[in-house]
Scaffold this active site. Sequence first.
Site, PDB file in Angstrom:
ATOM      1  CG  ASP A  98      53.205-118.208-105.278  1.00 25.15           C
ATOM      2  OD1 ASP A  98      53.217-117.984-106.514  1.00 25.15           O
ATOM      3  OD2 ASP A  98      53.940-119.057-104.741  1.00 25.15           O
ATOM      4  CD  GLU A 151      50.088-118.893-111.498  1.00 26.00           C
ATOM      5  OE1 GLU A 151      49.887-119.776-110.651  1.00 26.00           O
ATOM      6  OE2 GLU A 151      50.786-117.894-111.289  1.00 26.00           O
ATOM      7  CG  ASP A 171      58.629-120.106-109.464  1.00 24.87           C
ATOM      8  OD1 ASP A 171      58.671-119.137-108.674  1.00 24.87           O
ATOM      9  OD2 ASP A 171      57.923-121.115-109.265  1.00 24.87           O
TER      10      ASP A 171
HETATM   11  C1  GLC Z   1      56.146-120.641-106.027  1.00 23.17           C
HETATM   12  C2  GLC Z   1      56.465-119.175-106.081  1.00 23.17           C
HETATM   13  C3  GLC Z   1      57.708-118.885-105.294  1.00 23.17           C
HETATM   14  C4  GLC Z   1      57.526-119.371-103.855  1.00 23.17           C
HETATM   15  C5  GLC Z   1      57.167-120.845-103.852  1.00 23.17           C
HETATM   16  C6  GLC Z   1      56.843-121.351-102.467  1.00 23.17           C
HETATM   17  O1  GLC Z   1      57.097-121.370-106.705  1.00 23.17           O
HETATM   18  O2  GLC Z   1      56.561-118.700-107.390  1.00 23.17           O
HETATM   19  O3  GLC Z   1      58.004-117.520-105.324  1.00 23.17           O
HETATM   20  O4  GLC Z   1      58.697-119.166-103.136  1.00 23.17           O
HETATM   21  O5  GLC Z   1      56.051-121.080-104.681  1.00 23.17           O
HETATM   22  O6  GLC Z   1      55.801-120.655-101.889  1.00 23.17           O
END
Ligand code: GLC
Length: 799
Positions: free
Chosen positions: A405, A408, A483
């Site tokens: 995650d 980017e 998200d």
């Molecule tokens: C980001 C991710 C989400 C995750 C969060 C905490 O917002 O996109 O899926 O739950 O981080 O790790």
Amino acid sequence: MITNTELEYKGDQFPSKIVSFEQDVDSIYFYTDNNVILKVTILRDSLIRFRYTTKGYFSNDFSYAIDKTQSHGYNQLEVTEEPTFYLIKTSKVFCRINKHDVRVFIYDIDGTPILEDEIGFHWEECYEHGGNIVKMSKISKDGESFYGLGDKATHLNLKGKRLENWATDQYAFHKDQEPLYKVVPFYIGLHHNKAYGIFFDNTFRTFFDFCHERRNVSSFWAEGGEMNYYFFYGPKMSDVVKTYTHLTGKPELPPMWTLGYHQCKWSYYPESKVKEITSKFRELRIPCDAIYLDIDYMEGFRCFTWSKEYFPEPKRMVAELAKDGFKTVVIIDPGIKIDKDYWVYQEALEKEYFCRRADGPYMKGKVWPGECNFPDYTNPEVREWWAGLFKELIAEIGVKGVWNDMNEPAVMDVPGKTFPNDVRHNYDGNNCSHRKAHNIYGTQMARATYEGVKRFAYPKRPFIITRSAYSGAQRYTSSWTGDNVASWEHLWIANIQMQRMSISGMGFTGSDIGGFAEQPSGELYARWIQLGVFHPFCRTHSSGDHGEQEPWSFGEEVIDITRKFVELRYQLLPYLYTMFWQYVNDGTPMLKPLVYFDQDDFHTHYRTDEFIFGNQILVCPILEPNAQGRRMYLPKGNWYNYWTHELIEGKKELWVNTKFDEIPVFVKEGAIIPKYPVQQYVGEIQFDELTLDVYFKLGKEKSLVYEDATDGYDYNKGRFSLRTFTLTGKDKELIIQQHKEGDFETQYSKFKINLNCLPFKIKRIELDKEKLTLDKVQIKGDNSLIIDKDFTELHIFGS
Ligand code: GLC
């Protein structure tokens, strides 16, 4: 029409006339007298690469996107020189290149113009950073439509839009918001029933304009790097998509459990909470294969650590979950906490693996753990180190998948939400700034993670999921759309995003079911599950800020609907696995928008809601509250309503009634849909029967069932089973022929054949040319038979 003089006035520059050309096997170089070189390379008869430089020489040719293991080849290449142009001819296209301005015009062999330069290649020098802003403009034909570009949250048909590619952490994005998490600079154009594609393989920030700025012009440009694009000729959209997927690579088969249902939330902790969730799934008998641990499983958000308080014995817990059929997937982010007592930080610091700013200091930015440094995944040595970090998680603790995650990369509390442009990257030895490496940073992280998980999971298959990705990332990882929000609009977006990702080569994708931000109503959650089970990746995830989002959080009715649809997904596992195999095998997208299914039918060009799941099932979600049904479009062919078995002729709009526990689902006539029994997780039960749901058709239809050991690599050595069923329906006869390839012995030896919608009464049955007494075949109910051998021909005679 904009003229070159007007653009020149704005600072744009253009190639001047071609002064010489030369051919080197598959490449033809055109030299102008102002140092522009156009290199045209023929990869296949319908795949041509165009590469431009303005310096008089080309820099090192390097791409992360192109799959170097894929082979190409063409049948024909002829280059001729005419007084005013050069002509390159393959067996599929002609390509004319003007001598006086290097403009390129591509025609198919019937002479239909497919793609023609408007201004064509031009550029603007970029004094601040060096290099050029490289630009390309094409003439858009009347009635042209545009598709592709990955995860864009907008109408499926991109006509009239301007889109931007810059991987961005776009929390709670909305319809039409740009840019998003992924970068897939590949689009498909469709006009006069002919499709072509463009892949602009440039990792700088890129833009695409589809008749937004000027009515008859499509254009694309990048803030640096080379004008370097691949042209694909169809004429079928499927040819374009398959060739693009072949060029940028296909994934390996995932373990079958990854096609089951996954449950996630930010965050399930401590261990007792995780167990409470997994037990509830088993208690309510809602099938589930994977449980996710979000950032709180770590010690202070330090990657590769476990919170001693919440998860004192991860190995034991993971093993206990595994006993109950749950695979544990854990999150790993790129930000490494700056902490001199933390071993990952120490190692990376010592080895100088973190990204640096232009003047030397390490790139420092705030993410979940606070101030972090970030590994430079574009350095092969760093990727190798990173891969090695997974040993404990995978080989010792038994984690089965890794969730990447924030790659980017996301940085908090700074303008632009990411690294500054001056950050340096290795880029596999082609040192560069973040302007060039930004869009592939996430893919290189996922790639390094994949290498590690694959190494330590061996002989099982790895599973990776990523948020950010560039073209080609599909070789290493699945993905989700980031998200999103618990809103009806986002359900519409999710449906389009998954179709678009599918035709953009990145098929193994899903949305956060129910929405990540905010709280869905029970109705919205149910409608989302009903769509989500038809997406290649199927996971409920939520931020946890607004309450519970497990299937049982919305009352009995929603529990029942969830169970019904998740059970349907589990029954359809052999169908889903077969469509994944087709994607792996020849790049066929798993979800097909209607325009992909029938591009000759103009009505499909602007359809967004209906899609084909695999080859033979059509799905249309309910996207509004309180719906008693909906209007939808059925494409060509005859279709059985899955719920009522009513046969409907396609190529028309219709109203379909639905109950709350249904969405419109249709099966193509003639289809043979394979089903497994419902299991609570993949491999839970041994079964000795494959169900075949047969949908009668007057005429012929082929159906495939691919199977293997569901995990491991033996399938590469021929240990797979591929059954081809050919159905032939006649007036009072039905013949099902089976052809089997591969050495894999499936666990079942019987077939339960449901003869749906038979238009006649069964009088006689022959199995492999031998007449069967009807008592031997066990006819259950009206039209369901059990056959206890691997038949090659089932012949049913009616009266
Ligand atoms: C980001 C991710 C989400 C995750 C969060 C905490 O917002 O996109 O899926 O739950 O981080 O790790």
